[in-house]
Design an enzyme around this catalytic site. Structure first.
Site, PDB file in Angstrom:
ATOM      1  N   ASP A 189      10.905  33.805-112.186  1.00  0.00           N
ATOM      2  CA  ASP A 189      10.592  32.904-111.077  1.00  0.00           C
ATOM      3  C   ASP A 189       9.557  31.893-111.534  1.00  0.00           C
ATOM      4  OD1 ASP A 189       7.687  33.914-110.158  1.00  0.00           O
ATOM      5  OD2 ASP A 189       8.899  35.649-110.704  1.00  0.00           O
TER       6      ASP A 189
ATOM      7  N   ASP B  49       6.551  31.502-110.081  1.00  0.00           N
ATOM      8  CA  ASP B  49       5.299  31.860-109.423  1.00  0.00           C
ATOM      9  C   ASP B  49       5.189  31.031-108.141  1.00  0.00           C
ATOM     10  OD1 ASP B  49       3.207  33.781-109.678  1.00  0.00           O
ATOM     11  OD2 ASP B  49       1.795  32.154-110.032  1.00  0.00           O
TER      12      ASP B  49
END
Length: 279
Positions: A217, A219
């Protein structure tokens, strides 16, 4: 190191390495250490002929949160069963645009934002090593093992970055947006919860250690970025974990084919030179 020295490669991870057909001649081994019990039993066997030992960092049922993992027992146990190397996998969030979800990164440095974790074997444990170890952490990871991981990823055609600094947070929560922005300002490329103290202890044990990070991802630092969620991380990890597993498997073969093992002696000599003993 003599030509008769055999290597044995420890693998720390979890998902992706639970295939019962992965290791030949496999057996389970329970190991107790002066520092307590490791996360789980160690699964020993041969990976395409190379002696290996698998350990689930969070336990095979994933019942240990990052700050509850007994990192000292895990590393000690792998060394106790004869491991000379450790290759690890880790799920990470990205702190830079160019490291995209699904990419792999061969870590080369870290920033430690954990607290309260046991980060050394040299703590006056009566069954542990003596003295105080002031271990240099540049480089933090074994160059030879890192090169093997990167070569394996490149040969597979996977998108892989050959360097990355991991900001290691305490967890189990994810970062706030302000923290994520701060980690970017510090020069971090990735954020995770487990690289420290694992890498420190492996180096203190004189082992060759390297880690391949799977980006799951972005973050939460990007504008209009939704907060990272467990569901998002797990979905991306499951979609791409085979990449990390493939890289580890191929890197094992690369390391086993290396005829020059003098770097393993160098790791041990570095530790010996870093220990202070009272006369």
């Amino acid at each position: 190191m003599s030509d008769t020295t055999k290597i044995k490669i420890g693998i720390i991870g979890g998902s992706g390495f639970d295939d019962p057909e992965l290791l030949a001649e496999q057996s389970e081994r329970a190991v107790s250490t002066p520092f307590g019990e490791p996360s789980d039993v160690i699964l020993e066997g041969r990976l395409n002929g190379v002696p290996c030992a698998l350990l689930a960092r969070h336990g095979r049922n994933h019942n240990l949160q990052p700050s509850d993992v007994n990192y000292r027992a895990n590393i000690w146990a792998l060394k106790e069963v004869g491991c000379t190397h450790i290759l690890a996998t880790t799920a990470t969030g990205s702190l830079v645009e160019e490291y995209k979800p699904g990419d792999l990164v061969i870590l080369d440095d870290f920033i430690d934002r954990t607290w309260g974790r046991k980060c050394t074997f040299y703590d006056r444990n009566e069954c542990g090593p003596r003295g105080v170890c002031h271990l240099p952490m540049r480089p933090a990871f074994c160059a030879r093992a890192r090169a093997a991981l990167y070569a394996a990823a490149r040969d597979r055609g996977y998108t892989c970055h050959n360097a990355g600094t991991a900001v290691v947070i305490q967890g189990p929560r994810f970062s706030s947006r302000a923290e994520s922005l701060m980690h970017r300002q510090w020069g971090g490329h990735l954020v995770n919860m487990t690289t420290v103290p694992e890498v420190v202890l492996a180096k203190e044990a004189g082992l060759s250690y390297a880690a391949v990070a799977l980006v799951t991802d972005y973050d939460c630092w990007r504008e209009n970025e939704t907060s990272v969620s467990v569901a998002e991380v797990l979905e991306m990890f499951k979609k791409n974990v085979k990449k990390a597993a493939d890289v580890i498997i191929d890197a094992v073969q690369i390391l086993a084919a290396d005829q020059d093992l003098s770097y393993l002696d160098a790791h041990k000599e570095l530790v010996a030179s870093a220990v202070m003993l009272k006369e």
